[in-house]
Design a protein around this motif. Sequence first.
Motif, PDB file in Angstrom:
ATOM      1  N   MET A 199       0.821  -1.250  -0.119  1.00  0.00           N
ATOM      2  CA  MET A 199       0.068   0.103  -0.070  1.00  0.00           C
ATOM      3  C   MET A 199       0.993   1.187   0.078  1.00  0.00           C
ATOM      4  O   MET A 199       0.496   2.339  -0.466  1.00  0.00           O
ATOM      5  CB  MET A 199      -0.905   0.024   1.221  1.00  0.00           C
ATOM      6  CG  MET A 199      -2.002  -1.193   1.210  1.00  0.00           C
ATOM      7  SD  MET A 199      -3.192  -0.804  -0.057  1.00  0.00           S
ATOM      8  CE  MET A 199      -4.095   0.402   0.528  1.00  0.00           C
ATOM      9  N   THR A 200       1.862   1.312   0.511  1.00  0.00           N
ATOM     10  CA  THR A 200       3.023   2.590   0.773  1.00  0.00           C
ATOM     11  C   THR A 200       3.772   2.737  -0.577  1.00  0.00           C
ATOM     12  O   THR A 200       4.514   3.672  -0.607  1.00  0.00           O
ATOM     13  CB  THR A 200       3.612   2.395   1.879  1.00  0.00           C
ATOM     14  OG1 THR A 200       4.551   1.137   2.088  1.00  0.00           O
ATOM     15  CG2 THR A 200       2.610   2.545   3.092  1.00  0.00           C
ATOM     16  N   MET A 201       3.832   1.674  -1.321  1.00  0.00           N
ATOM     17  CA  MET A 201       4.808   1.586  -2.183  1.00  0.00           C
ATOM     18  C   MET A 201       4.643   1.716  -3.890  1.00  0.00           C
ATOM     19  O   MET A 201       5.309   2.534  -4.529  1.00  0.00           O
ATOM     20  CB  MET A 201       5.987   0.611  -2.191  1.00  0.00           C
ATOM     21  CG  MET A 201       6.723   0.469  -0.817  1.00  0.00           C
ATOM     22  SD  MET A 201       8.056  -1.101  -0.733  1.00  0.00           S
ATOM     23  CE  MET A 201       9.220  -0.553  -1.566  1.00  0.00           C
ATOM     24  N   GLY A 202       3.618   1.033  -4.138  1.00  0.00           N
ATOM     25  CA  GLY A 202       3.088   0.780  -5.554  1.00  0.00           C
ATOM     26  C   GLY A 202       2.357   1.952  -6.206  1.00  0.00           C
ATOM     27  O   GLY A 202       1.481   2.709  -5.321  1.00  0.00           O
ATOM     28  N   HIS A 203       2.573   2.304  -7.362  1.00  0.00           N
ATOM     29  CA  HIS A 203       1.832   3.085  -7.998  1.00  0.00           C
ATOM     30  C   HIS A 203       0.432   2.518  -8.180  1.00  0.00           C
ATOM     31  O   HIS A 203      -0.727   3.035  -8.239  1.00  0.00           O
ATOM     32  CB  HIS A 203       2.316   3.496  -9.604  1.00  0.00           C
ATOM     33  CG  HIS A 203       3.657   4.242  -9.405  1.00  0.00           C
ATOM     34  ND1 HIS A 203       4.211   4.057 -10.558  1.00  0.00           N
ATOM     35  CD2 HIS A 203       4.065   4.985  -8.665  1.00  0.00           C
ATOM     36  CE1 HIS A 203       5.482   4.758 -10.415  1.00  0.00           C
ATOM     37  NE2 HIS A 203       5.208   5.533  -9.072  1.00  0.00           N
ATOM     38  N   ARG A 204       0.447   1.050  -8.439  1.00  0.00           N
ATOM     39  CA  ARG A 204      -0.836   0.383  -8.692  1.00  0.00           C
ATOM     40  C   ARG A 204      -0.230  -1.001  -7.791  1.00  0.00           C
ATOM     41  O   ARG A 204       0.936  -1.576  -7.541  1.00  0.00           O
ATOM     42  CB  ARG A 204      -1.167  -0.153  -9.917  1.00  0.00           C
ATOM     43  CG  ARG A 204      -1.971   1.143 -10.513  1.00  0.00           C
ATOM     44  CD  ARG A 204      -2.763   0.585 -11.891  1.00  0.00           C
ATOM     45  NE  ARG A 204      -1.523  -0.175 -12.979  1.00  0.00           N
ATOM     46  CZ  ARG A 204      -1.980  -0.867 -13.936  1.00  0.00           C
ATOM     47  NH1 ARG A 204      -3.188  -1.260 -13.944  1.00  0.00           N
ATOM     48  NH2 ARG A 204      -1.198  -1.407 -14.671  1.00  0.00           N
ATOM     49  N   VAL A 205      -1.206  -1.761  -7.242  1.00  0.00           N
ATOM     50  CA  VAL A 205      -1.050  -2.990  -6.501  1.00  0.00           C
ATOM     51  C   VAL A 205      -2.294  -4.112  -7.269  1.00  0.00           C
ATOM     52  O   VAL A 205      -3.258  -3.720  -7.395  1.00  0.00           O
ATOM     53  CB  VAL A 205      -1.542  -2.790  -5.183  1.00  0.00           C
ATOM     54  CG1 VAL A 205      -1.469  -4.105  -4.338  1.00  0.00           C
ATOM     55  CG2 VAL A 205      -0.699  -1.877  -4.559  1.00  0.00           C
ATOM     56  N   ALA A 206      -1.496  -5.216  -7.458  1.00  0.00           N
ATOM     57  CA  ALA A 206      -2.286  -6.250  -7.832  1.00  0.00           C
ATOM     58  C   ALA A 206      -2.457  -7.399  -7.002  1.00  0.00           C
ATOM     59  O   ALA A 206      -1.366  -7.892  -6.343  1.00  0.00           O
ATOM     60  CB  ALA A 206      -1.488  -6.948  -9.212  1.00  0.00           C
ATOM     61  N   VAL A 207      -3.452  -7.669  -6.580  1.00  0.00           N
ATOM     62  CA  VAL A 207      -3.920  -8.683  -5.451  1.00  0.00           C
ATOM     63  C   VAL A 207      -4.100 -10.043  -6.124  1.00  0.00           C
ATOM     64  O   VAL A 207      -5.088 -10.151  -6.863  1.00  0.00           O
ATOM     65  CB  VAL A 207      -4.844  -8.167  -4.502  1.00  0.00           C
ATOM     66  CG1 VAL A 207      -5.344  -9.121  -3.349  1.00  0.00           C
ATOM     67  CG2 VAL A 207      -4.774  -6.647  -4.105  1.00  0.00           C
ATOM     68  N   MET A 208      -3.321 -11.053  -5.400  1.00  0.00           N
ATOM     69  CA  MET A 208      -3.541 -12.426  -6.052  1.00  0.00           C
ATOM     70  C   MET A 208      -3.853 -13.558  -5.072  1.00  0.00           C
ATOM     71  O   MET A 208      -3.746 -13.260  -3.814  1.00  0.00           O
ATOM     72  CB  MET A 208      -2.124 -12.836  -6.541  1.00  0.00           C
ATOM     73  CG  MET A 208      -1.860 -12.024  -7.970  1.00  0.00           C
ATOM     74  SD  MET A 208      -0.506 -12.666  -8.687  1.00  0.00           S
ATOM     75  CE  MET A 208      -1.157 -14.348  -9.321  1.00  0.00           C
ATOM     76  N   ARG A 209      -4.655 -14.349  -5.216  1.00  0.00           N
ATOM     77  CA  ARG A 209      -5.197 -15.503  -4.310  1.00  0.00           C
ATOM     78  C   ARG A 209      -5.251 -16.764  -5.090  1.00  0.00           C
ATOM     79  O   ARG A 209      -5.840 -16.757  -6.264  1.00  0.00           O
ATOM     80  CB  ARG A 209      -6.592 -14.808  -3.882  1.00  0.00           C
ATOM     81  CG  ARG A 209      -7.031 -16.217  -3.094  1.00  0.00           C
ATOM     82  CD  ARG A 209      -8.402 -15.782  -2.445  1.00  0.00           C
ATOM     83  NE  ARG A 209      -8.835 -16.700  -1.437  1.00  0.00           N
ATOM     84  CZ  ARG A 209     -10.157 -17.683  -1.803  1.00  0.00           C
ATOM     85  NH1 ARG A 209     -10.573 -17.202  -2.815  1.00  0.00           N
ATOM     86  NH2 ARG A 209     -10.477 -18.243  -0.893  1.00  0.00           N
ATOM     87  N   LYS A 210      -4.752 -17.757  -4.815  1.00  0.00           N
ATOM     88  CA  LYS A 210      -4.640 -19.117  -5.325  1.00  0.00           C
ATOM     89  C   LYS A 210      -4.370 -18.982  -6.967  1.00  0.00           C
ATOM     90  O   LYS A 210      -4.828 -19.815  -7.635  1.00  0.00           O
ATOM     91  CB  LYS A 210      -5.809 -19.551  -5.253  1.00  0.00           C
ATOM     92  CG  LYS A 210      -6.214 -20.112  -3.669  1.00  0.00           C
ATOM     93  CD  LYS A 210      -7.503 -20.824  -3.389  1.00  0.00           C
ATOM     94  CE  LYS A 210      -7.500 -21.477  -1.878  1.00  0.00           C
ATOM     95  NZ  LYS A 210      -8.913 -21.832  -1.783  1.00  0.00           N
ATOM     96  N   GLY A 211      -3.454 -18.181  -7.258  1.00  0.00           N
ATOM     97  CA  GLY A 211      -2.963 -18.148  -8.647  1.00  0.00           C
ATOM     98  C   GLY A 211      -3.857 -17.182  -9.536  1.00  0.00           C
ATOM     99  O   GLY A 211      -3.616 -16.959 -10.670  1.00  0.00           O
ATOM    100  N   VAL A 212      -4.916 -16.494  -9.055  1.00  0.00           N
ATOM    101  CA  VAL A 212      -5.658 -15.826  -9.884  1.00  0.00           C
ATOM    102  C   VAL A 212      -6.085 -14.279  -9.519  1.00  0.00           C
ATOM    103  O   VAL A 212      -5.769 -14.001  -8.083  1.00  0.00           O
ATOM    104  CB  VAL A 212      -7.259 -16.386  -9.786  1.00  0.00           C
ATOM    105  CG1 VAL A 212      -8.235 -15.448 -10.328  1.00  0.00           C
ATOM    106  CG2 VAL A 212      -7.345 -17.787  -9.908  1.00  0.00           C
TER     107      VAL A 212
END
Length: 398
Positions: A199-212
């Motif tokens: 949350m503090t570093m990325g321009h955008r954040v991609a959240v993944m769960r179980k490969g998806v």
Amino acid sequence: MAAVTFNNISKRYKDGPKAVDDLNLEITDGEFMVLVGPSGCGKSTALRMIAGLEEISDGELRIGERVVNEVPPGDRDIAMVFQNYALYPHMTVRQNIGFALEVAKVRKDEINRRVEDAAEMLGLTEYLDRLPKALSGGQRQRVAMGRAIVRSPQVFLMDEPLSNLDAKLRVQMRSDIIQLQARLGTTMVYVTHDQVEAMTMGHRVAVMRKGVLQQVAPPQELYLRPANLFVAAFIGSPAMNLITADVTIEKATGGDQPDDVFVSFGGHRLRISPKALDRYPGLRERNGTKVIFGLRPEHFAMEEDLEVGDDQILTIRCDLAEAMGAEVHIHAVIDVPPPAVDGAPIAAEDDPEALVAGTKVIARVDGIHTIAMGQDVRLAVKTHLTHFFDPASGAPLR
């Protein structure tokens, strides 16, 4: 610099599930993208496919305009920083930073110039002639970053680079990496399990769960508009409180006023603010049904600190009060089963305590208050900031 594009990328191990399942993600030129999720979600596998350290089972991976599925790692023009530094113990800092350039037979004067520029950028100039054993953990990680910088790659890849550092040093290194990426303007893909880092570093954040891939968005959008229950539960520290509740809609007393919407759970009843209903209009269609009601810990206040009506007060018994100086975290259990989607308790895969009887709640209130274990606490609820999800699908009721 270059963009990185995942087009329907999957990674399947022999006789096992897909580690990455049909990933579509566009990382733009010069972007700082963070991949985040619990252990085993596929984030490191995705990073290693960019590096060429994992074969791609299906799909197409591009770095810039070039398809790199079959390109050897050394020909991809990327640089990778690992969590364990991977420094040569018998080489000085200068030799470690410049080693890749020596292998590439770059002129000695050019190597010296690049090494000294990188060292100055990272605050390592006075350590150039020391061995790694004479450095702190943070300094060693800077050396590893310097080794990547001197190569001037199209893409930087960072795999949990701060996980071996203590808490105070992690905060400093986060700041250093953010400033470094801004100064260089190079595309950076950063993997972490720590959502505070994300949350503090990325321009955008991609959240993944179980490969998806669950959601990709700027950090504040993830926080304010989670795409589903998993993202809502994962993003935030402490995590969002999620409670199974019954919805009741009652006619408003005023002639032109909209109907009142209430949620009830474990003997408690709260009237939901019209502002929340504007954000989650689907709640008005759920009269007489169950929903999952979400409220972040900071959206509580002690009753005396926030003027609200009795229908926006929640009384809980404090099981634990964590005095944090500026704030107090009040832990309690509400007498309703933990929320579930398709019969599976939310976050049970990451938090075994999610399976205990009742639903755990954390309220974060001003640190001026002294709260005792066993005390009944009346909390004002900022119901205009609440979230609502469908128990069957986990989708938001927007």
